[in-house]
Design a protein around this motif. Structure first.
Motif, mmCIF file in Angstrom:
data_model
loop_
_atom_site.group_PDB
_atom_site.id
_atom_site.type_symbol
_atom_site.label_atom_id
_atom_site.label_comp_id
_atom_site.label_asym_id
_atom_site.label_seq_id
_atom_site.Cartn_x
_atom_site.Cartn_y
_atom_site.Cartn_z
ATOM 1 N N SER A 1 49.842 45.259 33.253
ATOM 2 C CA SER A 1 50.148 46.545 33.750
ATOM 3 C C SER A 1 49.495 46.743 35.171
ATOM 4 O O SER A 1 49.643 47.439 36.052
ATOM 5 N N PHE A 2 48.117 46.000 35.196
ATOM 6 C CA PHE A 2 47.433 46.064 36.440
ATOM 7 C C PHE A 2 47.914 45.164 37.649
ATOM 8 O O PHE A 2 48.651 44.161 37.287
ATOM 9 N N LYS A 3 47.654 45.589 38.738
ATOM 10 C CA LYS A 3 48.345 44.648 39.982
ATOM 11 C C LYS A 3 47.680 44.001 40.866
ATOM 12 O O LYS A 3 47.768 43.252 41.529
ATOM 13 N N ASP A 4 46.252 44.477 40.920
ATOM 14 C CA ASP A 4 45.317 43.931 41.968
ATOM 15 C C ASP A 4 44.424 42.716 41.220
ATOM 16 O O ASP A 4 43.640 43.035 40.480
ATOM 17 N N SER B 1 35.512 45.768 37.807
ATOM 18 C CA SER B 1 36.861 45.162 37.254
ATOM 19 C C SER B 1 37.241 45.607 36.000
ATOM 20 O O SER B 1 36.502 45.694 35.059
ATOM 21 N N LYS B 2 38.667 45.537 35.458
ATOM 22 C CA LYS B 2 39.142 46.265 34.292
ATOM 23 C C LYS B 2 39.259 45.122 33.227
ATOM 24 O O LYS B 2 39.115 45.051 32.175
ATOM 25 N N ASP C 1 41.458 45.208 39.878
ATOM 26 C CA ASP C 1 41.817 45.394 38.379
ATOM 27 C C ASP C 1 41.330 44.074 37.565
ATOM 28 O O ASP C 1 40.559 44.500 36.420
ATOM 29 N N ILE C 2 41.828 43.182 38.218
ATOM 30 C CA ILE C 2 41.629 41.695 37.205
ATOM 31 C C ILE C 2 40.972 40.663 38.239
ATOM 32 O O ILE C 2 41.327 40.637 39.578
ATOM 33 N N SER D 1 38.975 48.575 44.851
ATOM 34 C CA SER D 1 38.744 48.272 43.539
ATOM 35 C C SER D 1 39.916 47.043 43.064
ATOM 36 O O SER D 1 40.870 47.143 43.774
ATOM 37 N N TYR E 1 52.314 41.031 42.040
ATOM 38 C CA TYR E 1 50.779 41.315 41.979
ATOM 39 C C TYR E 1 50.150 41.100 43.177
ATOM 40 O O TYR E 1 50.731 40.245 44.312
ATOM 41 N N ASP F 1 49.114 44.933 28.389
ATOM 42 C CA ASP F 1 48.256 45.956 29.162
ATOM 43 C C ASP F 1 47.569 45.359 30.260
ATOM 44 O O ASP F 1 47.323 45.955 31.293
#
Length: 130
Positions: free
Chosen positions: A11-14, A92-93, A69-70, A67, A40, A8
């Motif tokens: 799956s994030f790219k930024d 951030s996620k 992601d990580i 935004s 990435y 999961d």
């Protein structure tokens, strides 16, 4: 944490990399280079440099105008709580603290906010293992 947790995350790219160094001998450099080479988007966060990998550096997470992601952290644990608070402010996620970097208080804040949290682990090593 099982493989689906990490799948999961990947799956994030930024990925904003706090403490990214332009020195190829530093883990922050070669880990980020690996992630860049594997699709990435790396956003360097380092107030001392203008760019790394020919990508504009930002002086802090709050200066990034889009935004993230990580947030991947290569800083001493004593500086991490504020970085985690900043990562939460920018929504951030995922917050990922690299090998040797930990913050119990930061972990509690992140998990209470519903943000995935990893500490004392290497994002490159994890990515290769999936």
């Amino acid at each position: 944490m099982d493989n689906s947790f990490f799948k999961d995350i990947f799956s994030f790219k930024d990925i904003a990399v706090v403490g990214l160094s332009p020195n190829p001998a530093r883990p922050s450099y070669y880990v980020s280079k690996y992630m860049l080479e594997n699709g990435y988007n790396i956003i360097p966060v380092n107030p001392v440099h203008k760019s790394i990998f020919d990508i504009k550096c930002f002086s802090s997470l709050s200066r990034i105008p889009y935004s993230i992601d990580i947030v991947n952290v290569f800083r001493n644990s004593k500086y991490v709580l504020q970085i985690i608070k900043d990562a939460l402010l920018i929504k951030s996620k995922v917050i990922w603290l690299q090998d040797g970097v930990e913050s119990n208080e930061g972990k509690i804040l992140a998990l209470k906010s519903g943000v995935k949290f990893v500490s004392n682990d290497c994002i490159l090593r994890r990515h290769r293992s999936l």
